[in-house]
Design a protein around this motif. Structure first.
Motif, PDB file in Angstrom:
ATOM      1  N   GLY A  29      37.863  40.258  49.657  1.00  0.00           N
ATOM      2  CA  GLY A  29      37.628  39.354  50.780  1.00  0.00           C
ATOM      3  C   GLY A  29      38.781  39.160  51.736  1.00  0.00           C
ATOM      4  N   ASP A  63      32.972  44.288  52.548  1.00  0.00           N
ATOM      5  CA  ASP A  63      32.293  43.280  51.732  1.00  0.00           C
ATOM      6  C   ASP A  63      31.031  43.839  51.081  1.00  0.00           C
ATOM      7  OD1 ASP A  63      34.138  41.206  52.104  1.00  0.00           O
ATOM      8  OD2 ASP A  63      33.229  40.622  54.014  1.00  0.00           O
ATOM      9  N   THR A 106      31.959  45.974  48.268  1.00  0.00           N
ATOM     10  CA  THR A 106      32.286  45.124  47.123  1.00  0.00           C
ATOM     11  C   THR A 106      31.027  44.766  46.343  1.00  0.00           C
ATOM     12  OG1 THR A 106      34.188  44.178  48.289  1.00  0.00           O
ATOM     13  CG2 THR A 106      33.323  42.921  46.422  1.00  0.00           C
ATOM     14  N   SER A 162      32.219  37.483  48.875  1.00  0.00           N
ATOM     15  CA  SER A 162      33.477  38.143  49.197  1.00  0.00           C
ATOM     16  C   SER A 162      33.967  37.695  50.574  1.00  0.00           C
ATOM     17  CB  SER A 162      33.289  39.657  49.163  1.00  0.00           C
ATOM     18  OG  SER A 162      34.462  40.326  49.573  1.00  0.00           O
ATOM     19  N   SER A 163      33.028  37.632  51.534  1.00  0.00           N
ATOM     20  CA  SER A 163      33.368  37.187  52.881  1.00  0.00           C
ATOM     21  C   SER A 163      33.805  35.727  52.888  1.00  0.00           C
ATOM     22  CB  SER A 163      32.169  37.391  53.809  1.00  0.00           C
ATOM     23  OG  SER A 163      32.454  36.957  55.109  1.00  0.00           O
ATOM     24  N   GLU A 164      33.098  34.893  52.115  1.00  0.00           N
ATOM     25  CA  GLU A 164      33.444  33.471  52.020  1.00  0.00           C
ATOM     26  C   GLU A 164      34.843  33.279  51.447  1.00  0.00           C
ATOM     27  OE1 GLU A 164      28.812  32.100  51.135  1.00  0.00           O
ATOM     28  OE2 GLU A 164      30.337  31.938  49.567  1.00  0.00           O
ATOM     29  N   GLY A 174      37.272  35.394  51.598  1.00  0.00           N
ATOM     30  CA  GLY A 174      38.223  35.808  52.617  1.00  0.00           C
ATOM     31  C   GLY A 174      38.427  34.748  53.677  1.00  0.00           C
TER      32      GLY A 174
END
Length: 286
Positions: free
Chosen positions: A110, A177, A180, A274-276, A278
């Protein structure tokens, strides 16, 4: 007996010593990509963990704060492998220690290149990677994205590092992401299905040992069939799914539970998380 020749001669420092760092270290040592004596592993404070890794792989470890600063200042390649929650503070502390030529390789889910450079406070050459733990047996799948500051030699070093422990896919960073969600976390989905298959066998009267052996071989064989025949999974599935047969009955049961869409939703949720993570790291370091 002569010492094996390593593919990568540079010293490599793993900043973080968890399961992913260990998986990569085990893989690259086993395949003589890097000699164990060229690998240093650091963590925040867990000396017992470092001693365990030192005994297991003959790598260099150090938990003295002054020594860690010196090691980080002088290491040509630094692999960021700490927990995401520790990343922001660690990068902010690392930035002032770096010089222009040092290569940063991140395996932190992330965390974008832009955010890492901002936390470091400098436009450091960075390779953002997403390997999986199958790297420890040479069957990893790793996604790579590079910052524009990276040199061709550094790009080749990172590629060599991860090609030695599996396959490598170079992708635009905005797709990291979803990668991932597929390969980074993917082994866990397969393990989970294996757990369920084994439990079904146990409930049906087979021994745990029999269930494990049958399940492992089935999963291994299915993966190899896709790999070696070149056929699509859907085509191979059709070949073993006779109309009105037992396999079709099983597939219909999975479809009743929306198995196909549930797997897609799981991959998407993993990518979202994963984005969250990051975004949270970016906010934490701002």
């Amino acid at each position: 007996m002569s010492q094996p020749r390593a593919l990568i001669k540079d010293q490599i420092t793993f900043y973080g010593a968890g399961s992913m760092a260990e998986a990569i270290v085990r893989g690259i040592i086993a395949r003589s990509v890097v000699l164990s004596t060229s690998i240093t592993m650091l963590n925040r404070s867990n000396t017992e963990r470092l001693e365990e890794l030192k005994q297991r792989y003959n790598v260099i470890t150090n938990n003295d704060e002054t020594a860690k600063v010196r090691i980080l200042q002088n290491s040509p390649i630094i692999v960021l492998a700490m927990k995401p929650k520790d990343a922001a503070a660690s990068l902010q502390q690392l930035g002032p220690l770096l010089s222009d030529g040092q290569l940063i390789v991140s395996v932190i889910a992330g965390l974008s290149i832009k955010t890492m450079q901002r936390l470091l406070g400098r436009k450091q050459p960075i390779a953002r990677t997403m390997p999986n733990t199958s790297s420890s047996i040479g069957l990893g799948a790793t996604g790579l994205s590079f910052s524009k500051e990276i040199t061709e030699d550094q790009r080749q070093t990172v590629t060599t590092l991860f090609e030695a422990v599996g396959i490598v896919t170079v992708i635009p960073e905005e797709h990291m992401d979803v990668l991932t969600g597929i390969s980074g976390s993917g082994p866990a989905y397969i393990y989970y299905m294996m757990e369920a298959m084994m439990e079904a066998g146990i409930r049906g009267g087979l021994s745990p040992k029999q269930c494990k052996e049958l399940t492992v071989q089935t999963v291994l064989g299915a993966a190899r069939m896709v790999q070696q025949t070149g056929e699509e999974p859907s085509a191979l599935r059709a070949k073993v799914t006779s109309p009105n047969g037992s396999t079709q009955a099983a597939i219909m049961m999975l479809d009743q539970g929306d198995f196909f869409e549930d797997v897609i939703a799981a991959v998407n949720r993993c990518a979202e998380r994963s984005s969250e993570m990051g975004a949270a790291l970016e906010e934490e370091g701002s």
